[in-house]
Design a protein around this motif. Structure first.
Motif, PDB file in Angstrom:
ATOM      1  N   THR A  48    -105.137 -14.405 -13.668  1.00  0.00           N
ATOM      2  CA  THR A  48    -103.699 -14.384 -13.899  1.00  0.00           C
ATOM      3  C   THR A  48    -102.926 -14.497 -12.586  1.00  0.00           C
ATOM      4  OG1 THR A  48    -101.835 -12.969 -14.598  1.00  0.00           O
ATOM      5  CG2 THR A  48    -103.850 -11.853 -13.919  1.00  0.00           C
ATOM      6  N   ASP A  75     -98.625 -13.152 -20.520  1.00  0.00           N
ATOM      7  CA  ASP A  75     -97.448 -12.413 -20.076  1.00  0.00           C
ATOM      8  C   ASP A  75     -97.641 -10.901 -20.133  1.00  0.00           C
ATOM      9  OD1 ASP A  75     -97.577 -12.258 -22.819  1.00  0.00           O
ATOM     10  OD2 ASP A  75     -95.433 -12.544 -23.168  1.00  0.00           O
ATOM     11  N   GLN A  76     -98.843 -10.444 -20.500  1.00  0.00           N
ATOM     12  CA  GLN A  76     -99.083  -9.007 -20.629  1.00  0.00           C
ATOM     13  C   GLN A  76     -99.755  -8.381 -19.410  1.00  0.00           C
ATOM     14  OE1 GLN A  76    -101.337  -9.098 -24.356  1.00  0.00           O
ATOM     15  NE2 GLN A  76     -99.566  -8.274 -25.457  1.00  0.00           N
ATOM     16  N   THR A 125     -98.751  -8.034 -16.496  1.00  0.00           N
ATOM     17  CA  THR A 125     -97.817  -7.221 -15.714  1.00  0.00           C
ATOM     18  C   THR A 125     -97.687  -5.810 -16.267  1.00  0.00           C
ATOM     19  OG1 THR A 125     -95.966  -8.109 -17.005  1.00  0.00           O
ATOM     20  CG2 THR A 125     -96.478  -9.205 -14.924  1.00  0.00           C
TER      21      THR A 125
END
Length: 263
Positions: A209, A168-169, A171
């Protein structure tokens, strides 16, 4: 090919420049350019990376600019938190001072100051843990390009940080491709060459990702007003990391304008 859906970023890296009086004048000149012809943040995000000494004063001086101008740290410590580390500035100290963005992995840090892949990964891990947004720099030397290793080198540099970035990092990361041989030399990769590398970077990111299709990928390497429009027209070039031209307010503004109007 996702460039048209991504808001471009144009970031001026001032490096170890300029003296204080000149920096203040540069800020005022850029603010005047933006006042005369505003660039909305939704058209192009603008940032400047001054020396550590000038981070807070630069941030304060841009607080009333017609367009939001983000203040970006040029680097941070591989050490997290606070402690007895003379000369270091940690991710937490930057965050505590209201600095939300940081460059990591710039070729000058790698080449001149010996930042290894491990050091760079530590910096990325610390920055993300502190909640910073990273502009992560990748790029190859002239020898690596001429030997056909350019894509391999660049993709390896992205893989170097993949083990410290949670799903989730991603972005919170922007990529800046800067061919080392084109930094401060007056040379630049052709728009076709730059686009081809950016497309490879996006392909590689997309294998790591789901965010890879929407991550901004900036080009850095002797970006000037004269080549900005052509670079901005490339679908996977989502902005620019600007060196020397960012020390002239009109030139820097014109580069940002080119991306704002093209994307």
């Amino acid at each position: 090919m996702s460039g048209l859906t991504i808001t471009p970023w144009v970031v001026g890296n001032w490096k170890m420049n300029p003296m204080q009086a000149n920096a203040q004048q540069l800020i005022q000149d850029l603010k005047q350019q933006l006042k005369q012809n505003n660039i909305p943040a939704e058209a192009c995000r603008i940032g400047v990376a001054p020396t550590t000494l000038a981070l807070l004063s630069t941030q304060a001086q841009f607080s009333d600019a017609a367009s939001e101008v983000f203040t970006v740290a040029q680097d941070l410590s591989r050490i997290a938190g606070t402690g007895a580390y003379t000369g270091e500035v940690s991710a937490e100290l930057l965050k505590d001072s209201g600095i939300e963005y940081v460059l990591i992995g710039h070729s000058e840090r790698r080449e001149i100051f010996g930042d290894s892949a491990k050091v760079v990964a530590d910096k990325v891990k610390n920055a993300l843990a502190a909640g910073l947004h990273i502009i992560y720099c990748v790029g190859e030397s002239l020898a690596q390009r001429e030997s056909g290793q350019a894509e391999q080198v660049v993709l390896e540099q992205i893989c170097d940080i993949s083990t410290v970035v949670n799903a989730d990092q991603w972005t919170h990361i922007t990529i800046a491709y800067e061919p080392i041989w084109a930094i401060g030399t007056g040379k630049t990769a052709s728009p076709e060459d730059a686009q081809n590398m950016h497309a490879k970077i996006r392909e590689g990111l997309s294998q790591i990702t789901p965010a890879g299709s929407t991550m901004a990928i900036l080009y850095g390497g002797s970006v000037k007003p004269e080549n900005a429009v052509e670079l901005a027209a490339c679908p996977d070039i989502n902005g620019a990391l600007v060196g020397g031209a960012s020390l002239n307010a009109e030139s820097f503004y014109q580069i940002a304008r080119a991306f704002a109007q093209t994307k």
